[in-house]
Design a protein around this motif. Structure first.
Motif, mmCIF file in Angstrom:
data_model
loop_
_atom_site.group_PDB
_atom_site.id
_atom_site.type_symbol
_atom_site.label_atom_id
_atom_site.label_comp_id
_atom_site.label_asym_id
_atom_site.label_seq_id
_atom_site.Cartn_x
_atom_site.Cartn_y
_atom_site.Cartn_z
ATOM 1 N N THR A 11 -7.377 2.343 -3.087
ATOM 2 C CA THR A 11 -6.573 1.894 -2.383
ATOM 3 C C THR A 11 -6.988 2.206 -0.598
ATOM 4 O O THR A 11 -6.658 3.126 -0.256
ATOM 5 C CB THR A 11 -4.904 1.382 -2.007
ATOM 6 O OG1 THR A 11 -5.388 0.624 -3.268
ATOM 7 C CG2 THR A 11 -4.702 0.135 -1.372
ATOM 8 N N ALA A 59 -9.779 -3.025 -1.201
ATOM 9 C CA ALA A 59 -9.649 -2.523 -2.122
ATOM 10 C C ALA A 59 -10.521 -3.057 -3.333
ATOM 11 O O ALA A 59 -10.799 -4.127 -3.713
ATOM 12 C CB ALA A 59 -8.154 -2.489 -3.013
ATOM 13 N N TYR A 84 0.664 -0.982 0.154
ATOM 14 C CA TYR A 84 0.124 0.044 0.114
ATOM 15 C C TYR A 84 1.008 1.308 -0.070
ATOM 16 O O TYR A 84 0.670 2.148 -0.263
ATOM 17 C CB TYR A 84 -0.692 0.403 0.702
ATOM 18 C CG TYR A 84 -0.376 0.382 2.268
ATOM 19 C CD1 TYR A 84 -0.519 1.361 2.115
ATOM 20 C CD2 TYR A 84 0.068 -0.436 3.238
ATOM 21 C CE1 TYR A 84 -0.004 2.018 3.859
ATOM 22 C CE2 TYR A 84 0.681 -0.458 4.889
ATOM 23 C CZ TYR A 84 0.907 0.912 4.716
ATOM 24 O OH TYR A 84 0.900 1.257 6.115
#
Ligand code: GDP
Ligand code: MN
Length: 400
Positions: A22, A109, A6
């Motif tokens: 995300t 996500a 991430y």
């Protein structure tokens, strides 16, 4: 230093690389909430992805028996269940080793329907001393197989570091990836963004696997970086406080963290003979010679060219915290290093830790006589090694 997927995606997004929307969470309840919001916005498929500093998550297995560190879900309830199965559990993948990694964060996500999985990486090619872009039409979870069995399917493009990636190179790679129409321009822009991320962050590796062709709800094809791996050169970290802030100590070996506090270069290994050496080259040679005489090194440890007494003492305590250690080999060639500083540090550390394991010391170079005298007069049982081979044989014998 490595960072999480991430975080890598955050960096890439700053350079205009398209990533899926995300969010990150550390509880199953939060995972459900994020999923509900994504579904309310029209997402049909939600990806739940374990965040650990290792790849191969998709095909990994949790120690609990639960299969897969990456899951796709259709409902918020399912996201909750999967998050619960992953969080707080240890995931074992091809890259983690048998001990695995504890999962304490997840990406939640919106997962696009993937039409094609491509592979893309930027790294340093040490043989040509240049950045190289590697790409393949055969992206996804089996890229290692592709590289081993059909290496011709990996496209390589060498980059001139003074010029950076030229637009024509980006288009050439995009074409070699089989991109058509609009996707060529999009792909070229993405490649330039990925290269810029790599270059400006002093990264040693940026890898996007898979880089996906996905279809938007309007039916248009577009490119998305669905996974991202990022490693930065530690020597350049001081130039990137934003990346330094992404360090996750929970992902690093505790003894290595302790060593880094004392500016010691320590890497834990699996053997039984600890070594304490000055200079990386000599440390490697010491590991080799231990192996040569039939034992295995417990660590790599370079105390540096000008170590202080405190650093030597700290180094000693660190190597002794490894329960596999059955003997210690100190191998010092004093160039800048004063052998007596090392000797004094060793004596202090042995007394402080009440060392019971066999200790072989080989000192050579600057002020060696004073160093040997310090060891001899310490009253401690220290085996003295003459040459490097002699010292290695002595420690291997003492441990056996
Ligand atoms: P890795 O196994 O650690 O490399 O994790 P990845 O993020 O690459 O995920 C493994 C596989 O899961 C990918 O190759 C995809 O096939 C699939 N996957 C991951 N994220 C998504 C997503 O957002 N949408 C879809 N459809 N599949 C995904
Ligand atoms: Mn991947």
């Amino acid at each position: 230093m490595n960072i999480h997927e991430y975080q890598a995606k955050q960096l890439l997004a700053q350079y205009g690389v398209a990533i899926p929307a995300t969010e990150v969470c550390d509880t199953a309840d939060a995972a459900r909430k994020i999923a509900e919001q994504l579904i309310a916005k029209g997402a049909e498929l939600i990806a739940v992805k374990s965040q650990i500093h290792a790849g191969g998550r998709g095909k990994g297995t949790f120690k609990s028996g639960f299969q897969g560190g990456v899951k796709l879900c259709r409902t918020a309830e399912d996201v909750y269940e999967k998050a619960k199965a992953m969080l707080g559990n240890v995931l074992v993948t091809k890259q983690t080793g048998p001990e695995g990694r504890l999962v304490s964060k997840l990406i939640i996500a919106a997962a696009p329907e993937i039409e094609k999985e491509l592979y893309l990486a930027v790294l340093l090619d040490r043989s040509s001393s240049r950045p190289v872009v590697m790409a393949s039409t055969e992206g996804g979870m089996d890229i290692e197989e592709v590289a081993a069995r059909t290496p011709e399917k990996i496209i390589k493009e060498s980059i001139d570091p003074a010029l950076g990636m030229m637009p024509y190179q980006a288009r050439k790679i995009a074409a070699a990836l089989g991109l058509k129409g609009d996707l060529i321009g999009q792909g070229a822009k993405l490649l330039l963004g990925v290269y810029k991320t790599w270059w400006e962050s002093d990264a040693s590796l940026v890898e996007i696997n898979p880089l996906c062709i996905v279809r938007t709800r309007e039916g248009k094809e577009t490119l998305l970086a669905v996974d991202a791996k990022f490693s930065v050169d530690d020597n350049a970290l001081y130039r990137h406080p934003n990346i330094q802030a992404m360090r996750d100590l929970a992902e690093e070996a505790p003894l290595e963290i302790e060593a880094s506090k004392f500016s010691l270069n320590y890497i834990k290994l699996d053997g039984s003979i600890a070594c304490l050496v000055n200079g990386a080259g000599l440390a490697m040679a010491t590991m080799d010679i231990i192996q040569h005489f039939g034992a295995s090194p417990a660590n790599f440890l370079d105390v540096g060219g000008g170590a202080s007494q405190d650093q030597v003492a700290a180094a000693f305590k660190i190597i002794l915290q490894d329960p596999n250690v059955k003997g210690i080999l100190v191998n010092i060639f004093g160039g800048i290093m004063d052998c007596n500083v090392i000797a004094t540090g060793i004596v202090a550390a042995v007394k402080e830790t009440g060392l019971k394991l066999p200790l072989v010391v080989r000192l050579e170079g600057n002020n060696v006589e004073a160093g040997r005298k310090t060891l001899a007069e310490s009253g401690l049982t220290i085996i003295s090694g003459g040459s490097m081979a002699d010292a290695a044989q002595k420690v291997v014998k003492a441990v056996a």
